[in-house]
Motif scaffolding. Structure first.
Motif, short mmCIF file in Angstrom:
data_model
loop_
_atom_site.label_atom_id
_atom_site.label_comp_id
_atom_site.label_asym_id
_atom_site.label_seq_id
_atom_site.Cartn_x
_atom_site.Cartn_y
_atom_site.Cartn_z
N SER A 214 -8.43 1.52 6.44
CA SER A 214 -8.10 1.74 4.93
C SER A 214 -8.18 0.66 4.18
CB SER A 214 -6.61 2.28 5.10
OG SER A 214 -5.83 1.25 5.54
N LEU A 215 -8.60 -0.60 4.61
CA LEU A 215 -9.02 -1.47 3.61
C LEU A 215 -9.80 -1.07 2.67
CD1 LEU A 215 -8.83 -4.61 5.87
CD2 LEU A 215 -7.42 -4.16 4.15
N PRO A 216 -9.72 -1.45 1.29
CA PRO A 216 -10.94 -1.01 0.57
C PRO A 216 -12.18 -1.43 0.86
CG PRO A 216 -9.55 -2.72 -0.52
CD PRO A 216 -8.91 -2.39 0.87
N ASP A 217 -13.20 -0.35 0.24
CA ASP A 217 -14.54 -0.68 0.61
C ASP A 217 -15.30 -2.12 0.33
OD1 ASP A 217 -15.29 1.61 1.65
OD2 ASP A 217 -16.32 2.56 -0.04
N PHE A 218 -14.53 -2.48 -1.06
CA PHE A 218 -15.34 -3.79 -1.35
C PHE A 218 -15.17 -5.05 -0.40
CE2 PHE A 218 -10.96 -4.11 -3.27
CZ PHE A 218 -10.58 -5.39 -2.96
N VAL A 219 -13.96 -4.86 0.39
CA VAL A 219 -13.81 -6.07 1.55
C VAL A 219 -14.91 -5.85 2.66
CG1 VAL A 219 -11.45 -6.36 0.76
CG2 VAL A 219 -12.38 -5.09 3.03
N TRP A 220 -15.51 -4.64 2.73
CA TRP A 220 -16.28 -4.41 3.86
C TRP A 220 -17.92 -4.95 3.73
CZ3 TRP A 220 -14.53 -3.38 8.66
CH2 TRP A 220 -13.03 -2.90 8.75
N GLN A 221 -18.73 -5.27 4.76
CA GLN A 221 -20.04 -5.29 4.39
C GLN A 221 -20.60 -4.44 5.68
OE1 GLN A 221 -20.94 -9.61 4.48
NE2 GLN A 221 -21.98 -9.20 2.83
N ASP A 222 -22.00 -4.06 5.30
CA ASP A 222 -22.58 -3.26 6.51
C ASP A 222 -23.40 -4.24 7.48
OD1 ASP A 222 -21.89 -0.87 5.52
OD2 ASP A 222 -23.87 -0.64 4.10
N ALA A 223 -23.71 -3.90 8.61
CA ALA A 223 -24.29 -4.82 9.49
C ALA A 223 -25.63 -5.25 8.75
CB ALA A 223 -24.44 -4.35 10.87
N GLU A 224 -26.44 -4.48 8.03
CA GLU A 224 -27.72 -4.58 7.46
C GLU A 224 -27.63 -5.82 6.62
OE1 GLU A 224 -26.35 -1.62 8.07
OE2 GLU A 224 -27.67 -1.25 9.75
N GLU A 225 -26.60 -5.85 5.80
CA GLU A 225 -26.47 -6.91 4.65
C GLU A 225 -26.22 -8.32 5.56
OE1 GLU A 225 -22.78 -4.36 2.86
OE2 GLU A 225 -23.43 -6.40 1.43
N VAL A 226 -25.49 -8.27 6.52
CA VAL A 226 -25.13 -9.38 7.37
C VAL A 226 -26.36 -10.00 7.85
CG1 VAL A 226 -23.71 -10.24 9.36
CG2 VAL A 226 -22.84 -8.75 7.72
N VAL A 227 -27.04 -9.04 8.54
CA VAL A 227 -28.37 -9.43 9.03
C VAL A 227 -29.55 -10.21 7.96
CG1 VAL A 227 -30.38 -8.64 10.17
CG2 VAL A 227 -28.16 -7.92 11.11
N GLU A 228 -29.28 -9.57 6.86
CA GLU A 228 -30.33 -9.85 5.71
C GLU A 228 -30.05 -11.34 5.30
OE1 GLU A 228 -33.03 -8.16 4.92
OE2 GLU A 228 -33.43 -10.10 3.87
N ALA A 229 -28.73 -11.50 5.35
CA ALA A 229 -28.21 -13.01 4.88
C ALA A 229 -28.63 -13.94 6.09
CB ALA A 229 -26.58 -13.00 4.54
N SER A 230 -28.44 -13.64 7.15
CA SER A 230 -28.82 -14.31 8.34
C SER A 230 -30.33 -14.87 8.00
CB SER A 230 -28.51 -13.94 9.77
OG SER A 230 -29.13 -14.41 10.81
N LEU A 231 -31.18 -13.75 8.24
CA LEU A 231 -32.54 -14.21 8.12
C LEU A 231 -33.07 -14.79 6.83
CD1 LEU A 231 -33.92 -10.64 9.86
CD2 LEU A 231 -33.54 -12.75 10.75
N GLU A 232 -32.50 -14.37 5.80
CA GLU A 232 -32.73 -15.40 4.48
C GLU A 232 -32.33 -16.78 4.66
OE1 GLU A 232 -34.26 -14.74 1.98
OE2 GLU A 232 -33.60 -16.44 0.72
#
Ligand code: NAP
Length: 278
Positions: A214-232
């Motif tokens: 129930s935490l608001p959407d803005f605190v979450w990330q998708d796994a894809e965004e996390v992986v993109e940051a890692s590869l960048e």
């Protein structure tokens, strides 16, 4: 350390000519997102986790949609036999250029009430397996003057974590270990990254027995965004990657308020059960 005057042999190519990556914890969440993203970048993959149907479905998808090689290596990394097989696979594969140590889980609640067997299982997966697989890969990578290791920690590894005491400590280990290794291999052609995600929508919360959906959407990330940051981060050579400004800002703030206040605030939230369900 290798003699810079002696040219290092190029690593053996895979029969396909593609680079090969091994991803642990590839059956769901961040690990599956790594596998999909790397396959889109034309990597061959070795997929490691316990759940065979999930791994086989992912391997089929990657082979069919991306035309890459995807090998399923089913193993429980907390089991000596399972970990030994994966270690062997890493050590014996001259074409392995990227190791993603991603498999991990957490628990929440007061440590003294926790199931000790589950806590030690967490140490085996989050710490021992990661150290042993890194050791299996790193010597050859340094010998080849080429290779990358990504160790998945957590933002929680950068701060005191009451009610996540063991989990937080395993991730603090991963941060410290990776930072130190990165310095040891600096200039060898091998890089080490430690990834510190914040709240990410995966199966992690279910496994950790928390319901904070129930935490608001803005605190979450998708796994894809996390992986993109890692590869960048790999492209830029960033050692500690914290994906997303929303996660970097509070961590910067933590430096201002200090560890004591962060510990007290997290302890307050944990005592009220807010870390377990919201
Ligand atoms: P997840 O969806 O639960 O994925 C965890 C992966 O680890 C699964 O593929 C699981 O596969 C594998 N795994 C668990 N126990 C294993 C074992 N004994 N042997 C082999 N593989 C095992 O959670 P996730 O969020 O993607 O977690 C990936 C990493 O991100 C973890 O290290 C976690 O600590 C870290 N992280 C997550 C968050 C978050 O909010 N989600 C935040 C910070 C850091 P099987 O069950 O098939 O074995």
């Amino acid at each position: 350390m290798s003699d810079p005057a002696i040219p290092t042999p190029a690593p053996e190519a895979t029969p396909s000519g593609r680079r090969r990556a091994l991803v642990t914890g590839a059956s769901s969440g961040i690990g599956a997102a790594y596998a999909r993203r790397l396959a889109a970048d034309d990597w061959d993959l070795v997929l490691v986790a316990r759940r065979v149907p999930e791994l086989e479905a992912l391997a089929g998808e990657l082979e069919e949609r991306r035309g890459v090689g995807a090998e399923v290596l089913a193993a429980d990394l907390t089991d000596p036999d399972g970990l030994g097989r994966v270690e062997q696979r890493v050590r014996d594969d001259p074409a392995l250029e990227l190791l993603v140590n991603n498999a991990g889980f957490g628990t929440t609640g007061p440590f003294h009430e926790s199931d000790l067997a589950r806590q030690t299982q967490m140490l085996r997966l989050n710490v021992e397996a990661l150290v042993r697989l890194t050791h299996a890969a790193l010597g050859r990578m340094v010998g080849n003057a080429r290779g990358e290791i990504v160790n998945v920690a957590s933002g929680i590894g950068l701060m005191p974590a009451p009610f996540f005491a063991t989990y937080g400590a395993t991730k603090a280990f991963v941060v410290s270990f990776s930072e130190a290794l990165a310095e040891e291999v600096a200039g060898t052609g091998v890089s080490v990254q430690v990834l510190c995600p914040g709240l990410t929508r995966t199966e992690f919360q279910r496994v950790a027995d928390t319901d904070i959906s129930s935490l608001p959407d803005f605190v979450w990330q998708d796994a894809e965004e996390v992986v993109e940051a890692s590869l960048e981060g790999l492209r830029r050579g960033t050692l500690v990657v914290v994906p997303g400004l929303k996660n970097r800002l509070p961590l910067a703030f933590r430096g201002v308020v200090g560890r004591t206040l962060v510990r007290k605030a997290t302890g307050f939230a944990g005592r009220r059960g807010w870390l377990r369900s919201l």
